[in-house]
Design a protein around this motif. Structure first.
Motif, PDB file in Angstrom:
ATOM      1  N   VAL A   1      45.661  48.911  37.166  1.00  0.00           N
ATOM      2  CA  VAL A   1      46.175  48.654  35.898  1.00  0.00           C
ATOM      3  C   VAL A   1      45.052  48.410  34.857  1.00  0.00           C
ATOM      4  CG1 VAL A   1      47.611  47.189  34.552  1.00  0.00           C
ATOM      5  CG2 VAL A   1      48.334  47.790  36.743  1.00  0.00           C
ATOM      6  N   LEU A   2      44.837  49.236  33.871  1.00  0.00           N
ATOM      7  CA  LEU A   2      44.135  48.862  32.819  1.00  0.00           C
ATOM      8  C   LEU A   2      44.582  48.275  31.697  1.00  0.00           C
ATOM      9  CD1 LEU A   2      43.076  51.787  34.204  1.00  0.00           C
ATOM     10  CD2 LEU A   2      41.745  52.169  31.876  1.00  0.00           C
ATOM     11  N   TYR A   3      44.161  47.167  31.612  1.00  0.00           N
ATOM     12  CA  TYR A   3      44.774  46.062  30.563  1.00  0.00           C
ATOM     13  C   TYR A   3      44.050  45.954  29.270  1.00  0.00           C
ATOM     14  CZ  TYR A   3      46.109  41.609  28.281  1.00  0.00           C
ATOM     15  OH  TYR A   3      46.534  40.643  27.512  1.00  0.00           O
TER      16      TYR A   3
ATOM     17  N   VAL B   1      44.232  47.348  41.772  1.00  0.00           N
ATOM     18  CA  VAL B   1      42.846  47.203  41.138  1.00  0.00           C
ATOM     19  C   VAL B   1      43.371  46.928  39.687  1.00  0.00           C
ATOM     20  CG1 VAL B   1      40.782  48.306  40.391  1.00  0.00           C
ATOM     21  CG2 VAL B   1      41.664  48.535  42.832  1.00  0.00           C
ATOM     22  N   GLY B   2      42.638  45.840  38.997  1.00  0.00           N
ATOM     23  CA  GLY B   2      42.696  45.525  37.668  1.00  0.00           C
ATOM     24  C   GLY B   2      41.582  45.685  37.020  1.00  0.00           C
ATOM     25  N   ILE B   3      41.744  46.500  35.844  1.00  0.00           N
ATOM     26  CA  ILE B   3      40.340  46.828  34.943  1.00  0.00           C
ATOM     27  C   ILE B   3      40.807  46.210  33.367  1.00  0.00           C
ATOM     28  CG2 ILE B   3      39.351  48.846  33.852  1.00  0.00           C
ATOM     29  CD1 ILE B   3      40.022  50.497  36.296  1.00  0.00           C
ATOM     30  N   ASN B   4      40.054  45.229  33.048  1.00  0.00           N
ATOM     31  CA  ASN B   4      40.107  44.464  31.828  1.00  0.00           C
ATOM     32  C   ASN B   4      39.353  45.286  30.879  1.00  0.00           C
ATOM     33  OD1 ASN B   4      40.560  42.643  29.983  1.00  0.00           O
ATOM     34  ND2 ASN B   4      39.443  41.102  30.903  1.00  0.00           N
ATOM     35  N   VAL B   5      39.809  45.787  29.751  1.00  0.00           N
ATOM     36  CA  VAL B   5      39.175  46.845  28.862  1.00  0.00           C
ATOM     37  C   VAL B   5      38.898  46.075  27.730  1.00  0.00           C
ATOM     38  CG1 VAL B   5      39.569  48.782  27.831  1.00  0.00           C
ATOM     39  CG2 VAL B   5      40.577  48.701  30.052  1.00  0.00           C
ATOM     40  N   GLY B   6      37.645  46.292  27.228  1.00  0.00           N
ATOM     41  CA  GLY B   6      37.035  45.685  25.975  1.00  0.00           C
ATOM     42  C   GLY B   6      37.212  47.228  24.973  1.00  0.00           C
ATOM     43  N   TYR B   7      37.408  46.986  23.645  1.00  0.00           N
ATOM     44  CA  TYR B   7      37.416  48.078  22.814  1.00  0.00           C
ATOM     45  C   TYR B   7      36.724  47.600  21.136  1.00  0.00           C
ATOM     46  CZ  TYR B   7      41.800  46.092  21.082  1.00  0.00           C
ATOM     47  OH  TYR B   7      42.593  45.286  20.797  1.00  0.00           O
TER      48      TYR B   7
ATOM     49  N   ASN C   1      43.238  36.189  34.065  1.00  0.00           N
ATOM     50  CA  ASN C   1      44.267  35.980  34.487  1.00  0.00           C
ATOM     51  C   ASN C   1      45.324  37.185  34.928  1.00  0.00           C
ATOM     52  OD1 ASN C   1      44.810  35.707  31.911  1.00  0.00           O
ATOM     53  ND2 ASN C   1      46.874  35.033  32.567  1.00  0.00           N
ATOM     54  N   VAL C   2      45.479  37.985  34.112  1.00  0.00           N
ATOM     55  CA  VAL C   2      46.135  39.065  34.043  1.00  0.00           C
ATOM     56  C   VAL C   2      45.727  40.147  35.405  1.00  0.00           C
ATOM     57  CG1 VAL C   2      47.278  41.309  33.312  1.00  0.00           C
ATOM     58  CG2 VAL C   2      47.031  39.116  31.648  1.00  0.00           C
ATOM     59  N   LEU C   3      44.540  40.394  35.380  1.00  0.00           N
ATOM     60  CA  LEU C   3      43.858  41.265  36.410  1.00  0.00           C
ATOM     61  C   LEU C   3      43.624  40.508  37.819  1.00  0.00           C
ATOM     62  CD1 LEU C   3      43.700  43.759  34.625  1.00  0.00           C
ATOM     63  CD2 LEU C   3      42.664  41.835  33.278  1.00  0.00           C
TER      64      LEU C   3
ATOM     65  N   ASN D   1      49.944  34.870  36.413  1.00  0.00           N
ATOM     66  CA  ASN D   1      49.492  34.331  37.650  1.00  0.00           C
ATOM     67  C   ASN D   1      49.399  32.793  37.658  1.00  0.00           C
ATOM     68  OD1 ASN D   1      47.687  34.795  39.757  1.00  0.00           O
ATOM     69  ND2 ASN D   1      45.980  34.178  38.964  1.00  0.00           N
ATOM     70  N   THR D   2      50.482  32.224  37.173  1.00  0.00           N
ATOM     71  CA  THR D   2      51.070  30.898  37.383  1.00  0.00           C
ATOM     72  C   THR D   2      52.438  31.009  38.240  1.00  0.00           C
ATOM     73  OG1 THR D   2      52.961  30.951  35.657  1.00  0.00           O
ATOM     74  CG2 THR D   2      50.575  30.161  35.015  1.00  0.00           C
ATOM     75  N   ALA D   3      52.893  30.094  38.503  1.00  0.00           N
ATOM     76  CA  ALA D   3      54.038  30.214  39.594  1.00  0.00           C
ATOM     77  C   ALA D   3      55.251  30.866  39.014  1.00  0.00           C
ATOM     78  CB  ALA D   3      54.781  28.667  39.926  1.00  0.00           C
ATOM     79  N   GLU D   4      55.470  30.998  37.454  1.00  0.00           N
ATOM     80  CA  GLU D   4      56.518  31.729  37.060  1.00  0.00           C
ATOM     81  C   GLU D   4      56.179  33.335  37.259  1.00  0.00           C
ATOM     82  OE1 GLU D   4      58.638  32.834  32.780  1.00  0.00           O
ATOM     83  OE2 GLU D   4      57.745  30.574  33.039  1.00  0.00           O
ATOM     84  N   ASP D   5      57.028  33.821  37.917  1.00  0.00           N
ATOM     85  CA  ASP D   5      56.594  35.247  38.228  1.00  0.00           C
ATOM     86  C   ASP D   5      57.738  36.535  37.957  1.00  0.00           C
ATOM     87  OD1 ASP D   5      54.653  37.224  39.372  1.00  0.00           O
ATOM     88  OD2 ASP D   5      55.862  37.193  41.281  1.00  0.00           O
TER      89      ASP D   5
END
Length: 303
Positions: free
Chosen positions: A80-82, A113-119, A102-104, A285-289
């Motif tokens: 996932v690219l965020y 695999v999490g990918i945190n994207v800057g732009y 937290n998302v990735l 990434n808290t208990a609320e899913d």
């Protein structure tokens, strides 16, 4: 991963979210949500994840990604690219020590695999600069798929707010894609500004103009991601919060309608009760899913 390991959203924070919900005050909805959720997220587990930071996909200082890798040695994973928000003129892939990592972290702890994207932002790269950066980041992920254990046929884009605008333009507008298509398995839209418009009800109208360089309604319609949805559009998941930045919920609902009309079936949708435009990603990434689980189901079965 045991759900009991994850921190609960404290009752006082829930109460604060309900109190401010119907209002739209950016300094509250954005700044305070980041501060208060960062204090919660510092207790979220981060074990089992290796982070590779500041991997460049271009020459600009913002053209970098952070990669969050599950530590079990498996390969051929989904990715996932965020793409963060910021109303085209602001924002950062790391707004705090906890967000938006937290998302990735969440995805990596679930074997994705999490990918945190800057732009680049509007001042350096007006339209279509943001989408060009998304295209370059997707290419980077595909080029490095073997190195980071990713199945290149299972790369998903996830955008929040203006980040969803850039991701949506890439996913839907064929004029902004490489010749072979977008090269993604699906699009995850979270509280996305899917229509570019400058109506009086839009509190971010001047920022729309700053990015697109026009307030002409016909031109903005042509540049809007939602205007390019058709029957061949990539599988899409759409979510928005009960308490949104004004018109964001309307834009998301329009996207759902356009996808439904084009594909003759509705896309998967989540309307997240009690949340606002910032908390919809801050709580991941808290208990609320509820939202995270729905996204993972979409990744397993995109449509």
């Amino acid at each position: 991963m045991m759900i009991s390991q994850l921190p609960e959203i404290p009752p006082d924070l829930r109460a604060f979210m309900a109190e401010i919900g119907p209002q739209w005050v950016p300094s509250v909805h954005i700044k305070q949500m980041i501060e208060r959720f960062s204090a919660v997220l510092k207790y979220s587990p981060k074990d089992g994840v290796t982070v590779r930071r500041d991997c460049p996909y271009g020459d600009h200082s913002r053209q970098m990604v952070d990669v969050y890798l599950p530590n079990d040695g498996q390969t051929q994973r989904a990715a996932v690219l965020y793409v963060h928000g910021g109303a085209f003129t602001d924002g950062n892939r790391n707004r705090s020590d906890e967000m938006f990592g937290n998302v990735l972290t969440y995805f990596a702890r679930h074997g994705i695999v999490g990918i945190n994207v800057g732009y680049r932002l509007a001042g350096d790269a007006p339209y279509p600069g943001g989408t060009e950066d998304i295209a370059a980041a997707v290419k980077w992920a595909r080029d490095h798929a073997g190195e980071i254990g990713v199945d290149p046929t299972r790369i998903f884009l996830m955008g929040h707010s203006a980040g969803a605008t850039h991701a949506g333009s890439y996913a839907y507008d064929k004029r902004l894609q490489p010749a072979g298509g977008p090269g993604i398995a699906g699009l995850i839209v979270i509280s996305g500004r899917m229509r570019a418009e400058t109506s009086p009800e839009n509190p971010r109208a001047e920022k729309v103009v700053a990015y697109y360089g026009t307030s002409d309604a016909a031109k903005l319609n042509d540049l809007s991601p939602v205007s390019h949805v058709d029957s061949s559009s990539v599988p899409t998941f759409v979510a928005w919060a009960e308490y949104e930045n004004p018109l964001i919920d309307v834009h998301c609902a329009e996207l759902v309608f356009k996808l439904s009309a084009a594909k003759k079936r509705t896309p998967p949708v989540v309307w997240l009760r009690g949340h606002n435009h910032s908390s919809i990603v801050a709580h991941i990434n808290t208990a609320e899913d509820t939202l995270g689980h729905a996204i993972r189901q979409f990744i397993e079965n995109p449509r």
